[in-house]
Every structure is written in structure tokens, then in C-alpha cells.
Design a protein around this motif. Structure first.
Motif, short mmCIF file in Angstrom:
data_model
loop_
_atom_site.label_atom_id
_atom_site.label_comp_id
_atom_site.label_asym_id
_atom_site.label_seq_id
_atom_site.Cartn_x
_atom_site.Cartn_y
_atom_site.Cartn_z
N ILE A 34 2.49 2.46 -3.22
CA ILE A 34 3.83 2.19 -4.33
C ILE A 34 4.20 2.54 -5.38
N ILE A 35 4.77 2.97 -5.51
CA ILE A 35 4.88 3.41 -6.96
C ILE A 35 6.63 4.06 -7.89
N MET A 36 6.98 3.15 -8.57
CA MET A 36 8.07 3.36 -8.90
C MET A 36 8.43 3.97 -10.63
N LYS A 37 9.89 4.59 -10.39
CA LYS A 37 9.91 5.79 -11.46
C LYS A 37 11.55 6.40 -11.59
N ILE A 38 11.23 5.89 -13.39
CA ILE A 38 12.42 5.90 -14.09
C ILE A 38 12.34 6.92 -14.79
N ASN A 39 13.48 8.05 -14.17
CA ASN A 39 13.39 9.55 -15.43
C ASN A 39 11.72 9.94 -15.45
N GLY A 40 11.24 10.27 -14.18
CA GLY A 40 10.21 10.68 -14.04
C GLY A 40 9.03 10.05 -14.16
N MET A 41 9.43 8.90 -15.01
CA MET A 41 7.62 8.48 -15.07
C MET A 41 7.50 7.01 -14.29
N ILE A 42 6.33 6.81 -14.74
CA ILE A 42 5.94 5.52 -13.57
C ILE A 42 5.77 4.48 -14.41
N VAL A 43 7.10 3.54 -13.31
CA VAL A 43 6.97 2.02 -14.25
C VAL A 43 6.39 1.04 -13.52
N SER A 44 5.78 1.15 -12.90
CA SER A 44 5.11 0.08 -11.78
C SER A 44 4.05 0.86 -10.74
N HIS A 45 3.06 0.51 -10.90
CA HIS A 45 2.01 0.95 -9.12
C HIS A 45 1.47 -0.50 -9.04
N GLY A 46 1.41 -0.18 -7.16
CA GLY A 46 0.97 -1.45 -6.74
C GLY A 46 0.36 -0.49 -5.53
N VAL A 47 -0.49 -1.36 -5.07
CA VAL A 47 -1.19 -0.66 -4.30
C VAL A 47 -2.25 -1.51 -2.96
N THR A 48 -1.89 -2.33 -1.87
CA THR A 48 -2.08 -3.14 -0.94
C THR A 48 -3.56 -2.33 -0.36
N LYS A 49 -4.30 -3.34 -0.12
CA LYS A 49 -5.79 -2.95 1.23
C LYS A 49 -5.76 -4.18 2.33
N GLN A 50 -5.42 -3.21 3.47
CA GLN A 50 -5.64 -4.38 4.50
C GLN A 50 -6.10 -4.03 5.88
N GLU A 51 -7.65 -5.10 6.17
CA GLU A 51 -8.08 -5.04 7.60
C GLU A 51 -7.11 -5.73 8.96
N TYR A 52 -7.02 -5.18 10.19
CA TYR A 52 -6.55 -5.15 11.33
C TYR A 52 -7.45 -5.40 12.01
N LEU A 53 -7.49 -6.71 12.95
CA LEU A 53 -7.29 -6.26 13.96
C LEU A 53 -7.05 -6.36 15.39
N MET A 54 -6.70 -5.94 16.31
CA MET A 54 -5.57 -5.70 16.98
C MET A 54 -6.58 -5.65 18.49
N GLN A 55 -5.98 -6.80 19.43
CA GLN A 55 -6.22 -7.02 21.13
C GLN A 55 -5.46 -6.51 21.97
N LYS A 56 -5.22 -5.84 22.54
CA LYS A 56 -4.43 -5.43 23.62
C LYS A 56 -4.90 -5.85 25.04
N ASN A 57 -3.64 -6.61 25.26
CA ASN A 57 -4.35 -7.59 26.84
C ASN A 57 -3.28 -6.96 27.71
N PHE A 58 -4.32 -7.27 28.92
CA PHE A 58 -4.68 -6.03 29.94
C PHE A 58 -3.73 -7.14 31.58
N GLY A 59 -2.77 -6.99 32.28
CA GLY A 59 -2.64 -7.53 33.49
C GLY A 59 -3.33 -6.42 34.66
N GLY A 60 -4.27 -6.45 34.87
CA GLY A 60 -4.51 -5.50 36.01
C GLY A 60 -4.25 -4.22 35.28
N ASN A 61 -3.90 -2.94 35.29
CA ASN A 61 -4.02 -1.57 34.37
C ASN A 61 -2.78 -1.38 33.50
#
Length: 302
Positions: A34-61
């Protein structure tokens, strides 16, 4: 039976053939800038790093629900933000991710919470940790910030509608829950509300058009473009907010407002999963203030 319970009950109705349950797991890594600019100049900068596990649950198909675990969640901001609050946000996001969600069988979007018992248990345990961890705080600002997060967490975990609204506001869940989950490759134009990042509590409507770039036997590549509907903008409201909060620093009056989205997605059509996503959201008051969100998601090995 409440409305929420009716929705869950309807979403979980099964035939004899569907009673054979199975599941399949996937791992995703996400990096958001995420980059925030004012008058074209960067005033703040944020980085988020995430890792997810996802499980798909089925009933039959049939896909019954999707379960999640946020195993890594790291936020870094420049200039530094309140460290205690940032650490708390990371932990609360991990807890809120411990849910199973039922998808709508027509749209693939989130329909109802199937199970949040893991999140509730983790939250009750974490509240005990918080009592010790944050007892040393002397700053009134930090204490108020912590209390606000706790109140919000309590409200969300005790109200499925609020909890689903929170998920729907997050890019990860918005990308995961879609028609492709159900094996539907008809990517249709749509209208969608987005929450402004520059102007709190303001919603804007985008006309979103998908275009299929390429198809193979097992994948489909899709480009998506979102264009602002100017009629959806509360012009008076955002001008007032701009004048009070941005103009003193920018030095220039309000100009033209815009919000746009460009995304590229790669889907696998055998397991009906998202393989990769690159999404850029740009919101600006032209030449004055700009917020850019660059979001990248990729499926990795378990």
C-alpha cells in the motif's frame, strides 16, 4: 430458528449420495503493498505478507464449505505505526480466519458461516494472554486503540453478518469466493461496491468487466477492469473530508476523484481453484492525493 440458522440449514441439506465427505487442502502466499502519495511524493508505504491454508470440504461431488487458517501474517509500515496495535491486528486476523464458510451455489460468493468454533476458542484463549501482555501500557492512545480492537472483535465474532462483512471487505476472500469455485467459467460483468481507502465510511460503485485472455485444457486466464460509476460518489461528503484532512497538507483545492481496478487471474479448471492473482487498486484526487494497493496472490506447494 433464526434467519442465519435457516441459511446454514439450507446450505447444508444433503442427499444420501452427498453424505460421503472428503476434503482437499491448498496453500496460498500473499503480498500486499500500500502506497500513499501526496503531491506525487510517497508519504507512507506498507507491506503485508501472509500465508493461508485453505480446505475445500465436499459432500459427494458437491462443494459444501471452505475452511481457512492464516498461518503467517506480517505487517510493516514506513513511517512506523503504533507497534502494539499492529501486532494486535496481526493476531486478531489469525483468529478471525479460523472459520468454515458456505459458498452460494449459484454465485460462489460467501453465503453463511458453517463453523466458527475454532475462532471463538482461540479468541477466548487470546483474551487471557492480552490481559498480561498489554497490562504494562501507559499510553492512553495505545490503551484506547487496544480497547477499540477488542470491542470490534467481540462484535464480529458474535454476529455472523458482521463477520461475513469483514471477510467480504478483504481482497483474499473476495478473490477466493467466486463462480469458478463451482466449475462455472462464465465470467460475467457485474456491479460491485468498494470501500474507499482515502475517505472513511464511503462506498463507491465500480462497473467490473472480465475478459478471458487465454484458455487451455486445464486453465483459464482472465483480465478484469473496474471503472467507477460517478453517480455513486458522495461528492459533497468526500470534498468536506478532503478540505478538513488533506488540503492543509496538500495545499491545493479538491480536483477530480477516481477509483479504478485492474486484475489478472489464473484459474485451474480441474480442481476449480485460483492459481495466481495480480490486482491493482488506485484511488486518487487527481494530482493531490493518491492511494495505490498492489495485491499479489499465488498458490504454493503444501
Amino acid at each position: 430458528m433464526t434467519g442465519d440458522n435457516v441459511a446454514v440449514s439450507q446450505g447444508l441439506q444433503t442427499s444420501d449420495a452427498e453424505r460421503e465427505v472428503s476434503s482437499k487442502k491448498y496453500r496460498y502466499r500473499v503480498e500486499q503493498t500500500i502506497i500513499m502519495k501526496i503531491n506525487g511524493m510517497i508519504v507512507s508505504h506498507g507491506v503485508t505478507k501472509q500465508e493461508y491454508l485453505m480446505q475445500k470440504n465436499f459432500g459427494g461431488n458437491n462443494l459444501r464449505s471452505l475452511g481457512f487458517e492464516l498461518v503467517e501474517n506480517v505487517l510493516k509500515f514506513n513511517p512506523d505505526q503504533l507497534e502494539v496495535a499492529i501486532d494486535l491486528i496481526c493476531e486478531l486476523d489469525k483468529i478471525k480466519a479460523l472459520v468454515e464458510v458456505i459458498p452460494n451455489q449459484e454465485t460462489g460468493k460467501m453465503l453463511a458461516i458453517a463453523d466458527k468454533s475454532k475462532a471463538l476458542l482461540a479468541w477466548n484463549d487470546y483474551k487471557k494472554v492480552m490481559a498480561e501482555r498489554f497490562s504494562f501500557l501507559k499510553s492512553e492512545q495505545e490503551r484506547e486503540s487496544i480497547n477499540a480492537f477488542v470491542d470490534l472483535m467481540e462484535n464480529q465474532l458474535n454476529d455472523d453478518v458482521l463477520l461475513l462483512n469483514d471477510y467480504e471487505s478483504r481482497i483474499f476472500y473476495d478473490l477466493i469466493f467466486d463462480r469458478y469455485l463451482l466449475g462455472k467459467e462464465s465470467f460475467l460483468p457485474s456491479e460491485k461496491n468498494y470501500l474507499s481507502n482515502l475517505f472513511p465510511h464511503h462506498l463507491v460503485l465500480l462497473n467490473v468487466a472480465p475478459f478471458i485472455n487465454q484458455k487451455t485444457a486445464t486453465t483459464v486466464s482472465v483480465k478484469q477492469v473496474g471503472v467507477l460509476d460517478p453517480k455513486s460518489v458522495d461528492q459533497a461528503g468526500i470534498v468536506n473530508f478532503y478540505d478538513e484532512n488533506y488540503k492543509p497538507q496538500v495545499g491545493y483545492r479538491f480536483s477530480d476523484y477516481n477509483y479504478s481496478l485492474i486484475g489478472n487471474y489464473l484459474y485451474e479448471t480441474v480442481d476449480n481453484i485460483l492459481l495466481e492473482a495480480e490486482l491493482t487498486i488506485t484511488e486518487e484526487v487527481k494530482n493531490n492525493v493518491e492511494m495505490i494497493i498492489d495485491y499479489r496472490l499465488k498458490r504454493v506447494e503444501l
